[in-house]
Design a protein around this motif. Structure first.
Motif, PDB file in Angstrom:
ATOM      1  N   LYS A   1       0.813  -1.376  -0.007  1.00 36.86           N
ATOM      2  CA  LYS A   1      -0.037  -0.042  -0.135  1.00 36.86           C
ATOM      3  C   LYS A   1       0.970   1.166  -0.159  1.00 36.86           C
ATOM      4  CE  LYS A   1      -3.698  -2.330   2.419  1.00 36.86           C
ATOM      5  NZ  LYS A   1      -4.676  -2.327   3.630  1.00 36.86           N
ATOM      6  N   LYS A   2       2.326   1.300   0.010  1.00 44.91           N
ATOM      7  CA  LYS A   2       2.978   2.170   0.167  1.00 44.91           C
ATOM      8  C   LYS A   2       3.025   3.229  -1.153  1.00 44.91           C
ATOM      9  CE  LYS A   2       6.521   4.905   1.458  1.00 44.91           C
ATOM     10  NZ  LYS A   2       6.248   5.885   2.339  1.00 44.91           N
ATOM     11  N   ALA A   3       2.841   4.357  -0.963  1.00 39.71           N
ATOM     12  CA  ALA A   3       2.801   5.086  -2.177  1.00 39.71           C
ATOM     13  C   ALA A   3       4.198   5.136  -3.310  1.00 39.71           C
ATOM     14  CB  ALA A   3       2.473   6.593  -2.108  1.00 39.71           C
ATOM     15  N   PRO A   4       3.973   5.330  -4.521  1.00 30.79           N
ATOM     16  CA  PRO A   4       5.284   5.115  -5.260  1.00 30.79           C
ATOM     17  C   PRO A   4       6.147   6.325  -4.975  1.00 30.79           C
ATOM     18  CG  PRO A   4       3.534   5.614  -6.701  1.00 30.79           C
ATOM     19  CD  PRO A   4       2.857   5.303  -5.207  1.00 30.79           C
ATOM     20  N   TYR A   5       5.543   7.416  -4.586  1.00 27.78           N
ATOM     21  CA  TYR A   5       6.519   8.775  -4.460  1.00 27.78           C
ATOM     22  C   TYR A   5       6.366   9.147  -2.923  1.00 27.78           C
ATOM     23  CZ  TYR A   5       8.197   8.448  -9.251  1.00 27.78           C
ATOM     24  OH  TYR A   5       8.961   8.193 -10.434  1.00 27.78           O
ATOM     25  N   THR A   6       7.569   9.813  -2.474  1.00 28.53           N
ATOM     26  CA  THR A   6       7.400  10.728  -1.077  1.00 28.53           C
ATOM     27  C   THR A   6       8.012  11.921  -1.530  1.00 28.53           C
ATOM     28  OG1 THR A   6       7.403   8.396   0.086  1.00 28.53           O
ATOM     29  CG2 THR A   6       7.769  10.757   1.242  1.00 28.53           C
ATOM     30  N   LEU A   7       7.278  13.022  -1.038  1.00 29.79           N
ATOM     31  CA  LEU A   7       7.791  14.451  -1.133  1.00 29.79           C
ATOM     32  C   LEU A   7       8.335  14.843   0.281  1.00 29.79           C
ATOM     33  CD1 LEU A   7       8.391  17.380  -2.323  1.00 29.79           C
ATOM     34  CD2 LEU A   7       5.981  17.987  -1.728  1.00 29.79           C
ATOM     35  N   VAL A   8       9.705  14.981   0.469  1.00 32.03           N
ATOM     36  CA  VAL A   8      10.215  15.415   1.772  1.00 32.03           C
ATOM     37  C   VAL A   8      10.900  16.984   1.556  1.00 32.03           C
ATOM     38  CG1 VAL A   8      11.802  14.993   3.569  1.00 32.03           C
ATOM     39  CG2 VAL A   8      10.701  13.056   2.065  1.00 32.03           C
ATOM     40  N   VAL A   9      10.416  17.890   2.491  1.00 30.29           N
ATOM     41  CA  VAL A   9      11.235  19.297   2.395  1.00 30.29           C
ATOM     42  C   VAL A   9      11.792  19.404   4.013  1.00 30.29           C
ATOM     43  CG1 VAL A   9      10.778  21.477   2.316  1.00 30.29           C
ATOM     44  CG2 VAL A   9       9.721  20.057   1.088  1.00 30.29           C
ATOM     45  N   ILE A  10      13.165  19.655   3.941  1.00 32.88           N
ATOM     46  CA  ILE A  10      13.924  19.819   5.054  1.00 32.88           C
ATOM     47  C   ILE A  10      14.708  21.216   5.146  1.00 32.88           C
ATOM     48  CG2 ILE A  10      15.900  18.975   6.218  1.00 32.88           C
ATOM     49  CD1 ILE A  10      15.627  16.074   4.203  1.00 32.88           C
ATOM     50  N   ASP A  11      14.512  21.735   6.162  1.00 29.33           N
ATOM     51  CA  ASP A  11      14.975  23.154   6.222  1.00 29.33           C
ATOM     52  C   ASP A  11      16.467  23.221   6.555  1.00 29.33           C
ATOM     53  OD1 ASP A  11      15.254  22.529   9.037  1.00 29.33           O
ATOM     54  OD2 ASP A  11      13.851  24.007   9.744  1.00 29.33           O
ATOM     55  N   GLY A  12      16.877  24.365   6.590  1.00 30.64           N
ATOM     56  CA  GLY A  12      18.354  24.475   6.513  1.00 30.64           C
ATOM     57  C   GLY A  12      19.013  23.864   7.954  1.00 30.64           C
ATOM     58  N   ASN A  13      18.155  23.729   9.060  1.00 32.12           N
ATOM     59  CA  ASN A  13      18.580  23.024  10.278  1.00 32.12           C
ATOM     60  C   ASN A  13      18.278  21.581  10.472  1.00 32.12           C
ATOM     61  OD1 ASN A  13      19.200  25.565  11.318  1.00 32.12           O
ATOM     62  ND2 ASN A  13      17.066  25.972  11.768  1.00 32.12           N
ATOM     63  N   GLY A  14      17.958  21.060   9.463  1.00 35.20           N
ATOM     64  CA  GLY A  14      17.928  19.565   9.175  1.00 35.20           C
ATOM     65  C   GLY A  14      16.419  18.999   9.824  1.00 35.20           C
ATOM     66  N   GLU A  15      15.483  20.014   9.885  1.00 34.30           N
ATOM     67  CA  GLU A  15      14.304  19.607  10.435  1.00 34.30           C
ATOM     68  C   GLU A  15      13.365  19.239   9.044  1.00 34.30           C
ATOM     69  OE1 GLU A  15      12.946  19.609  13.554  1.00 34.30           O
ATOM     70  OE2 GLU A  15      14.868  20.161  14.356  1.00 34.30           O
ATOM     71  N   THR A  16      12.373  18.228   9.401  1.00 31.59           N
ATOM     72  CA  THR A  16      11.537  17.888   8.467  1.00 31.59           C
ATOM     73  C   THR A  16      10.370  18.774   8.278  1.00 31.59           C
ATOM     74  OG1 THR A  16      12.389  15.749   8.238  1.00 31.59           O
ATOM     75  CG2 THR A  16      10.345  15.953   7.335  1.00 31.59           C
ATOM     76  N   LEU A  17      10.256  19.497   7.171  1.00 30.18           N
ATOM     77  CA  LEU A  17       9.005  20.448   7.330  1.00 30.18           C
ATOM     78  C   LEU A  17       7.768  19.631   6.865  1.00 30.18           C
ATOM     79  CD1 LEU A  17      10.696  23.785   6.118  1.00 30.18           C
ATOM     80  CD2 LEU A  17      10.237  23.107   8.326  1.00 30.18           C
ATOM     81  N   VAL A  18       8.083  18.936   5.509  1.00 25.63           N
ATOM     82  CA  VAL A  18       6.950  18.327   4.986  1.00 25.63           C
ATOM     83  C   VAL A  18       7.307  16.745   4.640  1.00 25.63           C
ATOM     84  CG1 VAL A  18       5.408  18.211   2.729  1.00 25.63           C
ATOM     85  CG2 VAL A  18       6.211  20.317   3.687  1.00 25.63           C
ATOM     86  N   ARG A  19       6.593  15.824   4.771  1.00 25.94           N
ATOM     87  CA  ARG A  19       6.563  14.632   4.296  1.00 25.94           C
ATOM     88  C   ARG A  19       5.192  14.055   4.080  1.00 25.94           C
ATOM     89  NH1 ARG A  19      10.505  10.572   4.842  1.00 25.94           N
ATOM     90  NH2 ARG A  19      11.779  11.766   6.294  1.00 25.94           N
ATOM     91  N   GLN A  20       4.999  13.954   2.474  1.00 28.81           N
ATOM     92  CA  GLN A  20       3.776  13.494   2.120  1.00 28.81           C
ATOM     93  C   GLN A  20       4.179  12.479   0.922  1.00 28.81           C
ATOM     94  OE1 GLN A  20       1.857  16.953   0.698  1.00 28.81           O
ATOM     95  NE2 GLN A  20       1.639  18.194   2.802  1.00 28.81           N
ATOM     96  N   ASP A  21       3.225  11.640   1.133  1.00 27.39           N
ATOM     97  CA  ASP A  21       3.021  10.357   0.163  1.00 27.39           C
ATOM     98  C   ASP A  21       2.546  10.949  -1.195  1.00 27.39           C
ATOM     99  OD1 ASP A  21       4.098   8.581   1.700  1.00 27.39           O
ATOM    100  OD2 ASP A  21       2.353   7.259   2.396  1.00 27.39           O
ATOM    101  N   ALA A  22       3.107  10.414  -2.378  1.00 23.65           N
ATOM    102  CA  ALA A  22       2.610  10.974  -3.723  1.00 23.65           C
ATOM    103  C   ALA A  22       2.186   9.937  -4.617  1.00 23.65           C
ATOM    104  CB  ALA A  22       3.619  11.791  -4.184  1.00 23.65           C
ATOM    105  N   GLN A  23       1.406  10.225  -5.280  1.00 24.07           N
ATOM    106  CA  GLN A  23       0.545   9.270  -6.364  1.00 24.07           C
ATOM    107  C   GLN A  23       1.154   9.915  -7.787  1.00 24.07           C
ATOM    108  OE1 GLN A  23      -0.517   6.539  -5.761  1.00 24.07           O
ATOM    109  NE2 GLN A  23      -0.507   6.840  -3.675  1.00 24.07           N
ATOM    110  N   ILE A  24       1.393   9.075  -8.868  1.00 24.59           N
ATOM    111  CA  ILE A  24       1.763   9.400 -10.166  1.00 24.59           C
ATOM    112  C   ILE A  24       0.666   9.987 -10.781  1.00 24.59           C
ATOM    113  CG2 ILE A  24       2.544   8.588 -12.643  1.00 24.59           C
ATOM    114  CD1 ILE A  24       3.919   6.507 -11.025  1.00 24.59           C
ATOM    115  N   VAL A  25       0.833  11.264 -11.297  1.00 22.26           N
ATOM    116  CA  VAL A  25      -0.234  12.000 -12.268  1.00 22.26           C
ATOM    117  C   VAL A  25      -0.442  11.511 -13.526  1.00 22.26           C
ATOM    118  CG1 VAL A  25      -1.403  14.146 -12.704  1.00 22.26           C
ATOM    119  CG2 VAL A  25      -0.620  13.917 -10.459  1.00 22.26           C
ATOM    120  N   LYS A  26      -1.382  11.435 -14.123  1.00 24.65           N
ATOM    121  CA  LYS A  26      -1.356  11.082 -15.729  1.00 24.65           C
ATOM    122  C   LYS A  26      -1.408  12.607 -16.265  1.00 24.65           C
ATOM    123  CE  LYS A  26      -1.228   6.617 -15.382  1.00 24.65           C
ATOM    124  NZ  LYS A  26      -0.444   5.819 -15.700  1.00 24.65           N
ATOM    125  N   ASN A  27      -1.005  12.693 -17.628  1.00 26.34           N
ATOM    126  CA  ASN A  27      -1.183  13.977 -18.416  1.00 26.34           C
ATOM    127  C   ASN A  27      -2.422  14.195 -18.778  1.00 26.34           C
ATOM    128  OD1 ASN A  27       1.612  14.563 -17.625  1.00 26.34           O
ATOM    129  ND2 ASN A  27       2.411  14.188 -19.520  1.00 26.34           N
TER     130      ASN A  27
END
Length: 144
Positions: A118-144
């Motif tokens: 059930k794990k999503a094929p992609y994960t978006l992670v945003v990390i600030d300059g101090n190494g703190e994770t700001l965003v961690r969201q599973d992502a699905q592939i979008v068709k054009n």
């Protein structure tokens, strides 16, 4: 005759070492080519809050563009980051794209190998300059 034998014995380790370097380079090149074939030129994903498009540029780097989740991709992106790179993660085919925007890292992880179907094929992670994770969201592939 003895001089020729000594000369051959002296050159043998040098030739053997040069051959090992050549073989190791070929193996590394073959692995990189196989790895590169698995990475698409364009990736479009959607999380709960964002749509992200990643494109391979002619110079070999990657371009990151993002929009709000409900915004069409044909609209002007809310963020563009250039000069991203692909970083392999282990030997199983996982990798991630990494982009640096003034010290904030944007990573898009490709999850080939997981312990859950059930794990999503992609994960978006945003990390600030101090190494703190700001965003961690599973992502699905979008068709054009």
């Amino acid at each position: 005759m003895i001089k020729k034998i000594i000369l051959c014995l002296a050159l043998l380790p040098t030739l053997s070492f040069a051959n090992k370097i050549h073989v190791a380079t070929e193996i590394k090149t073959e692995k990189n080519e196989k790895y590169q074939e698995k990475i698409p030129k364009t990736v479009i994903i959607k999380t709960k809050k964002f749509k992200v498009r990643i494109d391979k540029q002619p110079n070999g780097n990657y371009l990151y563009q993002s929009w709000g989740a409900n915004t069409k991709i044909t609209a002007k992106p809310s963020m563009i980051i250039s000069d991203g790179e692909v970083i392999p993660d282990g030997s199983g085919g996982n990798y991630y794209f990494e982009f640096n925007n003034n010290g904030t890292l944007y990573q898009v992880w490709r999850n080939y190998l997981t312990n859950s179907s059930k794990k999503a094929p992609y994960t978006l992670v945003v990390i600030d300059g101090n190494g703190e994770t700001l965003v961690r969201q599973d992502a699905q592939i979008v068709k054009n």
